[in-house]
Design an enzyme around this catalytic site. Structure first.
Site, short mmCIF file in Angstrom:
data_model
loop_
_atom_site.label_atom_id
_atom_site.label_comp_id
_atom_site.label_asym_id
_atom_site.label_seq_id
_atom_site.Cartn_x
_atom_site.Cartn_y
_atom_site.Cartn_z
N SER A 128 0.83 -1.20 0.00
CA SER A 128 0.00 0.00 0.00
C SER A 128 0.86 1.25 0.00
O SER A 128 1.96 1.26 0.57
CB SER A 128 -0.86 -0.03 1.27
OG SER A 128 -1.49 1.20 1.48
N TYR A 153 -2.33 -1.44 10.98
CA TYR A 153 -2.57 -1.96 9.62
C TYR A 153 -1.39 -1.59 8.71
O TYR A 153 -0.81 -2.45 8.03
CB TYR A 153 -3.88 -1.40 9.03
CG TYR A 153 -3.94 -1.60 7.53
CD1 TYR A 153 -4.18 -2.87 7.01
CD2 TYR A 153 -3.69 -0.55 6.63
CE1 TYR A 153 -4.18 -3.08 5.63
CE2 TYR A 153 -3.69 -0.75 5.27
CZ TYR A 153 -3.93 -2.02 4.77
OH TYR A 153 -3.91 -2.23 3.41
N LYS A 157 1.83 -3.94 6.63
CA LYS A 157 2.30 -3.90 5.23
C LYS A 157 3.82 -3.74 5.21
O LYS A 157 4.51 -4.38 4.42
CB LYS A 157 1.62 -2.76 4.46
CG LYS A 157 0.13 -2.99 4.24
CD LYS A 157 -0.14 -4.21 3.37
CE LYS A 157 -1.58 -4.63 3.33
NZ LYS A 157 -1.83 -5.96 2.81
P1 NAD Z 1 -11.10 -7.25 0.90
O1 NAD Z 1 -11.37 -7.26 2.36
O2 NAD Z 1 -12.23 -6.97 -0.02
O3 NAD Z 1 -10.43 -8.63 0.46
C1 NAD Z 1 -9.59 -9.35 1.31
C2 NAD Z 1 -10.11 -10.78 1.33
O4 NAD Z 1 -9.27 -11.57 2.17
C3 NAD Z 1 -11.52 -10.91 1.89
O5 NAD Z 1 -12.32 -11.66 0.98
C4 NAD Z 1 -11.35 -11.66 3.21
O6 NAD Z 1 -12.44 -12.51 3.48
C5 NAD Z 1 -10.06 -12.43 2.97
N1 NAD Z 1 -9.26 -12.75 4.17
C6 NAD Z 1 -8.85 -11.91 5.14
N2 NAD Z 1 -8.12 -12.58 6.06
C7 NAD Z 1 -8.05 -13.86 5.63
C8 NAD Z 1 -7.44 -15.05 6.14
N3 NAD Z 1 -6.75 -15.05 7.28
N4 NAD Z 1 -7.57 -16.20 5.43
C9 NAD Z 1 -8.27 -16.21 4.27
N5 NAD Z 1 -8.87 -15.13 3.76
C10 NAD Z 1 -8.77 -13.98 4.42
O7 NAD Z 1 -9.89 -6.20 0.66
P2 NAD Z 1 -9.33 -5.60 -0.68
O8 NAD Z 1 -9.69 -4.17 -0.72
O9 NAD Z 1 -9.66 -6.47 -1.83
O10 NAD Z 1 -7.77 -5.65 -0.37
C11 NAD Z 1 -6.96 -6.70 -0.82
C12 NAD Z 1 -5.54 -6.45 -0.37
O11 NAD Z 1 -5.09 -5.19 -0.85
C13 NAD Z 1 -5.37 -6.39 1.15
O12 NAD Z 1 -4.13 -7.00 1.48
C14 NAD Z 1 -5.32 -4.92 1.44
O13 NAD Z 1 -4.59 -4.64 2.61
C15 NAD Z 1 -4.58 -4.41 0.21
N6 NAD Z 1 -4.84 -3.00 -0.10
C16 NAD Z 1 -6.13 -2.57 -0.24
C17 NAD Z 1 -6.38 -1.24 -0.53
C18 NAD Z 1 -7.79 -0.73 -0.66
O14 NAD Z 1 -7.99 0.47 -0.54
N7 NAD Z 1 -8.78 -1.57 -0.91
C19 NAD Z 1 -5.30 -0.35 -0.68
C20 NAD Z 1 -4.01 -0.82 -0.54
C21 NAD Z 1 -3.79 -2.16 -0.25
C1 WQD Z 2 -9.65 9.31 0.73
C2 WQD Z 2 -9.83 10.80 0.99
C3 WQD Z 2 -10.23 11.34 3.30
C4 WQD Z 2 -14.10 9.35 3.68
C5 WQD Z 2 -7.12 4.39 3.07
C6 WQD Z 2 -6.08 3.69 3.90
C7 WQD Z 2 -4.93 3.28 3.03
C8 WQD Z 2 -5.40 2.48 1.82
C9 WQD Z 2 -6.55 3.11 1.11
C10 WQD Z 2 -5.11 0.16 2.27
C11 WQD Z 2 -9.12 11.28 2.26
C12 WQD Z 2 -11.43 11.67 2.46
C13 WQD Z 2 -12.89 9.84 3.20
C14 WQD Z 2 -15.13 10.25 3.98
C15 WQD Z 2 -13.71 12.06 3.26
N1 WQD Z 2 -5.85 1.18 2.20
N2 WQD Z 2 -12.71 11.18 3.00
N3 WQD Z 2 -14.90 11.58 3.76
O1 WQD Z 2 -7.42 7.47 3.69
O2 WQD Z 2 -6.43 7.73 1.37
O3 WQD Z 2 -6.52 5.51 2.43
O4 WQD Z 2 -7.56 3.49 2.05
O5 WQD Z 2 -3.93 0.05 2.25
O6 WQD Z 2 -4.07 2.55 3.83
O7 WQD Z 2 -5.63 4.59 4.90
O8 WQD Z 2 -8.62 6.53 1.64
O9 WQD Z 2 -10.95 6.51 0.87
O10 WQD Z 2 -10.48 6.64 3.37
O11 WQD Z 2 -9.97 8.62 1.93
O12 WQD Z 2 -13.55 13.28 3.11
O13 WQD Z 2 -16.20 9.87 4.43
O14 WQD Z 2 -11.22 11.06 1.23
O15 WQD Z 2 -10.02 12.30 4.30
O16 WQD Z 2 -8.64 12.56 2.02
P1 WQD Z 2 -7.22 6.93 2.36
P2 WQD Z 2 -10.09 7.00 1.97
#
Ligand code: NAD
Ligand code: WQD
Length: 344
Positions: A128, A153, A157
């Site tokens: 991330s 969290y 990562k």
């Molecule tokens: P998500 O929660 O939709 O998907 C994650 C999946 O993993 C879920 O289906 C959950 O049931 C499964 N899971 C969690 N723990 C598990 C375990 N111990 N065993 C088996 N399954 C398990 O999340 P996502 O948004 O698709 O994110 C996927 C990956 O990307 C994650 O590692 C997340 O940290 C990373 N990521 C997400 C974002 C974002 O904004 N969505 C941003 C950066 C990184």
């Molecule tokens: C985006 C922008 C908020 C909600 C998070 C995690 C990051 C990554 C992605 C996994 C920001 C603003 C949000 C609301 C708002 N996940 N906002 N009103 O914070 O960039 O990142 O998700 O790795 O680790 O921290 O994403 O979608 O929460 O926010 O104004 O109700 O929208 O302040 O500027 P963020 P977000």
């Protein structure tokens, strides 16, 4: 027999399900492993509906070490692992750090141990942009300093990236690519899969779509006094399908032994920042629907602005995000409507 299967952990989740679709569209055979802690089993049906092919599905908590080993024993043709499974709620991780450390770190260790044992050599890992905190220089490149994490969290990562780096160094037969996602949003054009947040959404785009459809009264915009052109915070939003495609390129790079470093990491974004107010405006305009919002105080822990320098991903992976903010907002809205009509 060649090892041509891809194990997708967290494959019924948001980014995982879109990646399974792209993998199957490109002819890969996929095994999904997910404990369904944050996703629904119906996603497997929807993937089949989109691609015409049903992936294998194994319900398993990856923290279960013997379960993970049994999985690798059952599927001897896994060539690469794309590891999405993790808990991802930043706020919850502050309240329940051990839950996050146990799930996100033990899952990775169990996978790597089994990969070593069963000679599966390639891992693509979900990292991330949170590892950069508030970078000094923008756009942020991969050589920017990793900052002390703002949340457990975020720390998982960073620790997972370190585990991968050390593992690859000690066991050079294993290779890994960490993909540092910026802000994934949007949904598949079929509106059959998308983001399914449980409870009140913490992220901007699901909160916008739920407000537009009437599920939430009002969106709170967290701060309009940042040092940005319109005062609201800036992020690099990336369409989830663009993101999904990058995983296949990364897995192929590993399969073709192109990553001589053993361990690599890439920024995945569009290279363009959008402010919160710009995102809301784009949503309203492209979907012709108003969003009721008000400006409130900043959210604790938020960075002011971040967007990616994607040069390395563009040049080394040969990947580039194709969709802009309008397509992201359009697909997110189509998906929200499909969920509420019960079509998804
Ligand atoms: P998500 O929660 O939709 O998907 C994650 C999946 O993993 C879920 O289906 C959950 O049931 C499964 N899971 C969690 N723990 C598990 C375990 N111990 N065993 C088996 N399954 C398990 O999340 P996502 O948004 O698709 O994110 C996927 C990956 O990307 C994650 O590692 C997340 O940290 C990373 N990521 C997400 C974002 C974002 O904004 N969505 C941003 C950066 C990184
Ligand atoms: C985006 C922008 C908020 C909600 C998070 C995690 C990051 C990554 C992605 C996994 C920001 C603003 C949000 C609301 C708002 N996940 N906002 N009103 O914070 O960039 O990142 O998700 O790795 O680790 O921290 O994403 O979608 O929460 O926010 O104004 O109700 O929208 O302040 O500027 P963020 P977000």
């Amino acid at each position: 027999m060649s090892k041509n299967q891809v194990l997708v952990t967290g494959g019924t989740g948001y980014i995982g399900s879109h990646t399974v679709v792209e993998l199957q569209n490109q002819g890969y055979e996929v095994i999904i492993v997910d404990d369904l802690s944050n996703s629904e089993i119906e996603v497997v049906d929807r993937i089949e509906k989109i691609t015409g092919k049903r992936p294998f599905f194994e319900e398993l908590d990856l923290v279960n070490e013997s379960g993970v080993e049994a999985l690798f024993k059952k599927y001897p043709n896994i060539g690469s692992v794309i590891h999405f499974a993790a808990f991802k709620a930043v706020g919850e991780s502050v309240k329940e750090p051990l839950k996050y450390y146990q799930n996100n770190i033990c899952s990775l260790i169990n996978l790597l141990n089994s990969m070593k044992k069963y000679k599966v050599e390639n891992m693509v890992f979900s990292s991330s942009c949170t590892v950069y905190g508030q970078p000094e220089d923008l756009p942020v490149t991969e050589s920017a300093k990793v900052q002390p994490a703002e949340s457990p969290y975020g720390n998982t990562k960073q620790i997972c990236e370190e585990i991968l780096r050390d593992t690859v160094k000690a066991f050079p037969e294993i290779k890994a690519i960490a993909l540092r996602y910026f802000n994934p949003v949007g949904a598949h054009s079929s509106a059959l899969i998308g983001e399914l947040p449980k409870g009140v959404p913490q992220n901007l785009v699901p909160f916008i779509t739920q407000t537009a459809i009437g599920l939430r009264d009002q969106l709170s915009v967290f701060g309009d006094n940042y040092n940005t052109p319109d005062g609201s915070a800036i992020r690099d939003y990336i369409h989830v399908v663009d993101l999904a495609k990058a995983h296949i390129i990364a897995a192929e790079r590993l399969l073709e032994n192109k990553n001589e470093e053993g361990y690599e990491f890439f920024n995945l974004g569009t290279g363009t920042g959008s402010s919160v107010l710009e995102v809301i405006n784009a949503f309203e305009k492209v979907n012709d629907i108003p969003v009721n919002y008000k400006i409130v105080d900043r959210r604790e822990g938020d960075v002011e602005q971040i967007w990616a320098d994607t040069t390395i991903a563009n040049e080394i992976l040969g990947w580039k995000a194709e969709s802009g903010i309008d397509e992201m907002m359009e697909s997110a809205w189509k998906w929200e409507q499909a969920i509420r009509k019960g079509n998804a």
